[in-house]
Write a protein that holds these residues in place. Structure first.
Motif, PDB file in Angstrom:
ATOM      1  N   ARG A 422       0.830  -1.203   0.000  1.00 49.98           N
ATOM      2  CA  ARG A 422       0.000   0.000   0.000  1.00 49.98           C
ATOM      3  C   ARG A 422       0.871   1.263   0.000  1.00 49.98           C
ATOM      4  NH1 ARG A 422      -3.363  -1.139   3.892  1.00 49.98           N
ATOM      5  NH2 ARG A 422      -5.178  -1.575   2.624  1.00 49.98           N
ATOM      6  N   SER A 426       1.075   4.339  -2.951  1.00 47.35           N
ATOM      7  CA  SER A 426       0.938   5.782  -2.741  1.00 47.35           C
ATOM      8  C   SER A 426       2.127   6.538  -3.322  1.00 47.35           C
ATOM      9  CB  SER A 426       0.784   6.085  -1.245  1.00 47.35           C
ATOM     10  OG  SER A 426       1.997   5.880  -0.536  1.00 47.35           O
ATOM     11  N   VAL A 499       1.158   6.035   4.455  1.00 49.17           N
ATOM     12  CA  VAL A 499       0.638   6.268   3.111  1.00 49.17           C
ATOM     13  C   VAL A 499       0.760   7.749   2.810  1.00 49.17           C
ATOM     14  CG1 VAL A 499      -1.385   6.143   1.611  1.00 49.17           C
ATOM     15  CG2 VAL A 499      -0.946   4.313   3.267  1.00 49.17           C
ATOM     16  N   THR A 500       1.413   8.077   1.713  1.00 48.51           N
ATOM     17  CA  THR A 500       1.646   9.474   1.363  1.00 48.51           C
ATOM     18  C   THR A 500       0.572   9.996   0.423  1.00 48.51           C
ATOM     19  OG1 THR A 500       3.256  10.979   0.373  1.00 48.51           O
ATOM     20  CG2 THR A 500       3.161   8.779  -0.526  1.00 48.51           C
ATOM     21  N   ASP A 501       0.217  11.263   0.544  1.00 48.88           N
ATOM     22  CA  ASP A 501      -0.738  11.880  -0.364  1.00 48.88           C
ATOM     23  C   ASP A 501      -0.095  12.103  -1.733  1.00 48.88           C
ATOM     24  OD1 ASP A 501      -2.379  11.879   1.786  1.00 48.88           O
ATOM     25  OD2 ASP A 501      -2.663  14.048   1.897  1.00 48.88           O
TER      26      ASP A 501
END
Length: 713
Positions: A422, A426, A499-501
């Motif tokens: 996941r 990202s 999780v990075t934007d």
């Protein structure tokens, strides 16, 4: 021009102090000159007098828009309240449909910090000039009242206020004295710093208000507290009583504050009980009522402040031609004409004040002249805004865009292939085009984890990314190994369970290029479990770092998380992460070392990462005291050896006062009630419990009073 004055202290809805008076008069002056002025009342709908609609109408009749800044209460923060309030102010300004030419903030409580930080980072408000007034820094007020710095939140407030001054486009101080005080604290003033006395719309009276009558009443004028000289005044009257030859009245004109553990009005009554003449306290008069009272013949205003900036009490007496005596401290002498200073001012010592009072009782009651022309000062304020408007219209066009730097995303993983998948998704979704990934496997031994790494190899090879496999050496060593393989100008660290934007890298790079930052952290969205999009709480939670607050950083990680962008040259100059095995806080230690060495560390005031909170993570599965000892090492290296034990004691005291924040009640999944009981039985608890109890009690009382009065001056 479109001008916003953003403040929690203003005339009308609350019983305002000097800050509110200054900004009310400035708003009216600017509106009279034809500017579009909005007062952003940062307490929202809170109203102590009348109603918000009444004050909106009152200001509208004078050409000013009064707008309650309804701050977003759908957010909760991992942050002290003053930090959250500053961030909500930034969000409110950012949401406005209008672009303000000028925004005025007081430095008090640092409400403008995150907004001005966003401008420094090139993210918002590029066409707005932020003007900060130096009125009443919290540390200045605390020290002036002979109060202790007795809570760690005060370190946070002091930082927000100091940075509000440093980040301002323009600082305006009503006195040279306050600028000197700021420099003495080691705070940074911007290049554009001016001294302009506060606006005073009332025109000076042609004749003395008191008519030159003999003094028959001494009026202590100011809040009844230590800093305003209440004890000094009482000590002087004690010395005056034996030599007094005629009847006299003593009046305390001002709202009660706190002095030596009790309310100011109670303290005044206790001291006055021994005096052989009438005494009274008048706590409820507004500004106009107080001046009307002082203007009666025979009354002498006495303002014996121990420390002072540029008080309206003195300025109003000057304008209304009310006779007075004032302590010659701070910025007070700057307000008084040089030829009248010896007559009107005194050194704040009891006998010297008593002597001055005796002289005043024996002489005609004459007013004092102002050191500057009121109308000329008004013109200077208007000319300043005119210059700001011309500068905005003639601002040069933006320069050509710089080449986009390569960013190396340095990830570490160990036995968590589902979460890593996941996290990598990202990263692949980033809107920034020029990055690489260096993935370090720190000793995975689960077959499914090893198989997933094998499946990643073709993609990584095709993209020019790299996977580094090594024996388990803990995060500090793993991240150093990733940087050793990185080719980017910047390295961006990331854990495999976060999780990075999509706009994280582009926002980081934009902020780094605009500010020339060495390190950028950001606001985080914490979540629990494996799904970062699942929310059981309707209120969104944000972890809100402060930035390079080296004072607070000795006790808690106010710098930010390891999900940070760091200029690779700076990382190498700092020596990278330390490589302690079995200990956490490696990011906190690095950030503290950077801040102490003067590297530029800023917080991007936008949530860019979803941060997974795990009870089985490194911080929760390692020794609290070992982790804290690691984060303290940069401080121990920065002070003389003789002070190191003092720092260790201060940090240990913090941990005992805030066990939950330090992780003492949740580490290793221990039952909180049993763990608390164990700590209570320990010798350390028995020794520190009284201090903790007293500290918490004091803080609760101070917070209640702050919320009740909201009175800065």
């Amino acid at each position: 021009m479109k001008i916003c004055i953003a403040t929690i202290d203003i005339h009308g809805p609350i019983r305002n102090g000097g800050i509110g008076t200054a900004y009310t008069k400035l708003a009216l002056l600017l509106a009279q000159a034809g500017h579009e002025v909005t007062i952003a009342f940062l307490l929202g709908e809170r109203c102590e007098q009348g109603s918000i609609s009444r004050w909106q109408q009152w200001y509208a009749e004078r050409g000013v828009t009064f707008e309650p800044a309804l701050l977003d209460h759908k957010l909760r923060f991992y942050a002290p309240p003053q930090r959250a309030e500053s961030y909500l102010t930034y969000l409110w300004l950012r949401s406005r449909p209008v672009t303000y030419d000028v925004v005025h903030f007081p430095e008090w409580r640092g409400y403008g910090y995150y907004a001005m930080l966003a401008k420094r980072l090139g993210l918002d408000f590029q066409d707005t000039t932020f003007c900060v007034g130096t009125h009443s820094p919290t540390l200045w007020h605390t020290l002036g009242n002979h109060e202790p710095v007795n809570h760690f939140h005060q370190l946070d407030v002091n930082f927000l206020e100091a940075q509000s001054i440093a980040l301002a486009d323009l600082v305006v101080s009503p006195s040279r004295y306050m600028l000197d005080w700021i420099r003495e604290q080691g705070w940074t003033l911007p290049e554009r710093t001016l001294v302009l006395p506060n606006v005073m719309l009332d025109r000076p009276l042609a004749r003395p208000a008191g008519g030159g009558a003999p003094v028959s009443e001494l009026v202590f004028f100011g809040r009844l507290e230590e800093r305003k000289g209440l004890a000094l005044f009482c000590d002087a009257v004690d010395r005056l009583v034996p030599v007094l030859q005629r009847p006299l009245t003593i009046t305390f004109l001002g709202k009660p504050g706190d002095i030596r553990g009790e309310r100011g009005d109670a303290y005044a009554a206790k001291r006055a009980a021994a005096w052989p003449f009438p005494c009274r306290t008048i706590p409820d008069k507004d500004r106009d009522g107080a001046l009307a009272y002082l203007a009666a013949p025979g009354r002498l205003a006495v303002m014996p402040s121990l420390v002072e900036n540029s008080p309206y009490t003195v300025l109003e007496c000057l304008t209304a031609r009310i006779p007075f005596l004032a302590a010659g401290v701070g910025g007070i002498p700057e307000l008084i004409a040089p030829e009248d200073r010896d007559r009107a001012c005194f050194v704040p010592q009891p006998q010297l004040l008593a002597d001055k009072l005796a002289q005043a009782l024996a002489a005609p009651n004459l007013p004092v002249r102002c050191a500057f022309d009121i109308e000329a000062n008004h013109r200077a304020w208007l000319e300043l805004h005119g210059r700001l408007g011309r500068e905005r219209r003639t601002r040069p066009a933006a320069t050509a865009a710089r080449p986009l730097p390569l960013v190396s995303v340095c990830m570490t993983t160990r036995n968590r292939p589902e979460l890593l998948a996941r996290a990598l998704d990202s990263v692949r979704a980033q809107d920034y085009p020029h990055f690489e990934v260096v993935l370090v496997d720190d000793g995975s031994d689960r077959p499914e984890a090893l198989a997933y790494l094998d499946r990643l190899e073709p993609e990584f090879e095709r993209r020019g990314w790299r996977i580094v496999r090594q024996a388990n050496r803990y995060p500090g060593a793993a991240r150093n190994a990733a940087v050793a393989q990185a080719r980017g100008t910047y390295v961006k660290f990331m854990d495999d369970d976060n999780v990075t934007d999509p706009d994280e890298l582009s926002t980081f790079v934009k902020a780094a290029l605009a500010s020339d930052a060495d390190i950028l952290t950001c606001v985080l969205r914490p979540f629990e479990g494996d799904d970062p999009t699942a929310r059981t709480d309707p209120v969104e939670v944000l972890w809100l770092p402060a930035g390079a607050n080296v004072a607070l950083g000795a006790f808690e990680n106010c710098f930010g998380d390891v999900n940070a962008l760091i200029r690779k040259e700076a990382f190498e100059a700092l020596g990278g992460f330390s490589e302690d095995y079995g200990v956490g806080h490696e990011d906190w230690e690095l950030f503290a070392r950077a801040a102490l060495k003067g590297f530029r560390l800023y917080v991007v005031p936008r949530p860019l990462v979803r941060y997974r909170v795990s009870k089985s993570g490194v911080q929760s599965s390692t020794s609290v005291h070992a982790n804290y000892a690691r984060s303290l090492r940069p401080y121990l290296g920065a002070v003389p050896p003789g002070l190191r034990d003092a720092l260790r004691l201060a940090q240990a005291t913090f941990i005992q006062m805030h066990p939950a924040s330090a992780g003492l009640l949740v580490r290793r999944k221990k039952d909180p009630a049993k763990e608390l009981d164990r700590i209570k039985r320990s010798v350390t608890w028995r020794v520190t419990k009284p201090l903790w109890t007293v500290e918490k009690s004091i803080h609760r009382q101070l917070e209640k009073r702050r919320l009740k009065h909201r009175d800065p001056a």
